[in-house]
Design a protein around this motif. Structure first.
Motif, PDB file in Angstrom:
ATOM      1  N   LEU A  85       0.751  -1.158   0.214  1.00 13.85           N
ATOM      2  CA  LEU A  85       0.038  -0.154  -0.080  1.00 13.85           C
ATOM      3  C   LEU A  85       0.846   1.200  -0.019  1.00 13.85           C
ATOM      4  CD1 LEU A  85      -2.591  -1.115   2.716  1.00 13.85           C
ATOM      5  CD2 LEU A  85      -2.729  -1.468   0.131  1.00 13.85           C
ATOM      6  N   PRO A 117       3.685   4.008  -1.435  1.00 10.15           N
ATOM      7  CA  PRO A 117       3.944   4.532  -2.750  1.00 10.15           C
ATOM      8  C   PRO A 117       4.911   3.524  -3.910  1.00 10.15           C
ATOM      9  CG  PRO A 117       4.413   6.382  -1.201  1.00 10.15           C
ATOM     10  CD  PRO A 117       4.248   5.223  -0.536  1.00 10.15           C
ATOM     11  N   GLU A 118       4.438   3.700  -4.866  1.00  8.10           N
ATOM     12  CA  GLU A 118       4.926   2.449  -5.782  1.00  8.10           C
ATOM     13  C   GLU A 118       6.470   2.085  -5.802  1.00  8.10           C
ATOM     14  OE1 GLU A 118       5.310   1.229 -10.482  1.00  8.10           O
ATOM     15  OE2 GLU A 118       3.792   2.833  -9.779  1.00  8.10           O
ATOM     16  N   VAL A 150       1.443  -7.035  -8.549  1.00  8.03           N
ATOM     17  CA  VAL A 150       0.444  -6.038  -9.253  1.00  8.03           C
ATOM     18  C   VAL A 150      -0.174  -6.417 -10.570  1.00  8.03           C
ATOM     19  CG1 VAL A 150       0.646  -3.630 -10.153  1.00  8.03           C
ATOM     20  CG2 VAL A 150       2.057  -4.238  -8.080  1.00  8.03           C
ATOM     21  N   SER A 165      -4.460  -6.404 -11.256  1.00 11.39           N
ATOM     22  CA  SER A 165      -4.852  -5.639 -12.351  1.00 11.39           C
ATOM     23  C   SER A 165      -5.786  -6.056 -13.084  1.00 11.39           C
ATOM     24  CB  SER A 165      -3.687  -5.009 -13.145  1.00 11.39           C
ATOM     25  OG  SER A 165      -3.178  -6.287 -13.973  1.00 11.39           O
ATOM     26  N   TYR A 187      -6.727  -1.836  -3.571  1.00 13.88           N
ATOM     27  CA  TYR A 187      -6.330  -0.899  -3.704  1.00 13.88           C
ATOM     28  C   TYR A 187      -5.422  -0.885  -4.968  1.00 13.88           C
ATOM     29  CZ  TYR A 187      -2.415   2.447  -2.817  1.00 13.88           C
ATOM     30  OH  TYR A 187      -1.428   3.411  -2.826  1.00 13.88           O
ATOM     31  N   ILE A 188      -4.695  -2.086  -5.006  1.00 12.83           N
ATOM     32  CA  ILE A 188      -3.787  -2.100  -6.429  1.00 12.83           C
ATOM     33  C   ILE A 188      -4.664  -1.995  -7.450  1.00 12.83           C
ATOM     34  CG2 ILE A 188      -2.457  -3.809  -7.486  1.00 12.83           C
ATOM     35  CD1 ILE A 188      -1.393  -4.839  -4.842  1.00 12.83           C
ATOM     36  N   TYR A 189      -5.870  -2.687  -7.682  1.00 14.33           N
ATOM     37  CA  TYR A 189      -6.710  -2.686  -8.760  1.00 14.33           C
ATOM     38  C   TYR A 189      -7.010  -1.258  -9.302  1.00 14.33           C
ATOM     39  CZ  TYR A 189     -10.645  -3.665 -12.027  1.00 14.33           C
ATOM     40  OH  TYR A 189     -11.264  -3.759 -13.177  1.00 14.33           O
ATOM     41  N   PHE A 190      -7.693  -0.428  -8.218  1.00 16.23           N
ATOM     42  CA  PHE A 190      -8.434   0.819  -8.496  1.00 16.23           C
ATOM     43  C   PHE A 190      -7.203   1.886  -8.423  1.00 16.23           C
ATOM     44  CE2 PHE A 190     -12.157  -1.389  -7.024  1.00 16.23           C
ATOM     45  CZ  PHE A 190     -13.041  -1.370  -8.040  1.00 16.23           C
ATOM     46  N   LYS A 191      -5.955   1.633  -8.044  1.00 15.80           N
ATOM     47  CA  LYS A 191      -4.975   2.578  -7.945  1.00 15.80           C
ATOM     48  C   LYS A 191      -4.727   3.557  -9.251  1.00 15.80           C
ATOM     49  CE  LYS A 191      -0.810   1.271  -7.114  1.00 15.80           C
ATOM     50  NZ  LYS A 191       0.555   0.735  -6.958  1.00 15.80           N
TER      51      LYS A 191
END
Length: 217
Positions: A33, A35-36, A147, A151, A213-217
């Protein structure tokens, strides 16, 4: 009777170890969660550390044994309960024991078993036995695999359903283990309920948040 009690004690002890492991696993995964750039570096370092530390390897062997033992003894107990005296098992009606999840632990357990097969294949097997690209620090880039997986909407849905099953499984398992270990006493019942609900919601919510979170980021 003695064998039944021993089986339940094994179920309770392996279940409690798995509960402890879930806390550690969630804390490690919460790095996703961040920053990338930070998430990639820290998560890949964390994954590398887990795969190269002797103590962690010993714990992982205990984990595998606990998973197998928990599943095997769950099956043994279910078979014995359903065949005892030629009658179906009569569920304990106290408190939460008659809830939907307590009557459908077989279904929940099957969902979790299928989930674990997918989870181990896509991440553990991929990390251990395939050639992955490396990040800037030379660690295998498991972050990119995670990630990429999350996705895909269908993959996220599978995980969300599995985590919901995990939450219901944990809730019943927590109360069942407390009875087996002699903690389900009027003096402690309220505290056990509060801790069980808090733990189950926190673990389930934490794991469910990561794919979303990862999907909608």
């Amino acid at each position: 009777m003695k064998n039944t009690l021993n089986n339940k004690l094994i179920m309770a002890s392996t279940g409690l170890f798995l509960c402890f492991f879930l806390v550690i696993h969630l804390l490690g995964n919460l790095q996703l969660l961040l920053p990338e750039d930070v998430a990639r570096e820290q998560f890949n370092w964390y994954s590398h550390m887990l795969s190269g530390n002797l103590l962690i390897k010993i714990i992982s062997w205990i984990l595998y044994a606990s998973l197998i033992g928990h599943a095997v003894y769950a099956l043994i107990i279910a078979v014995k309960n359903n065949t005892a005296n030629g009658k179906s098992y009569q569920y304990d009606k106290r408190n939460f024991a008659s809830a939907w999840n307590s009557r459908n632990m077989g279904i929940l357990g099957t969902i979790l078993l299928l989930f674990l097969i997918v989870h181990f294949k896509d991440y553990w097997y991929t990390y251990k036995f395939t050639a992955l690209p490396v990040d800037a620090n030379g660690n295998k880039d498991l972050y990119e695999i995670v990630v990429s997986s999350f996705s895909q909407a269908w993959y996220v849905i599978i995980y969300e359903i599995s985590f919901l099953a995990l939450g219901f499984h944990l809730l019943h398992g927590f109360f069942s283990a407390s009875r087996t270990l002699g903690l389900y006493h009027p003096k402690y019942a309220k505290a056990v309920k509060i801790i069980g609900w808090f733990y189950s919601i926190a673990i389930t919510g934490g794991f469910m948040a990561i794919p979303l979170y990862i999907y909608f980021k």
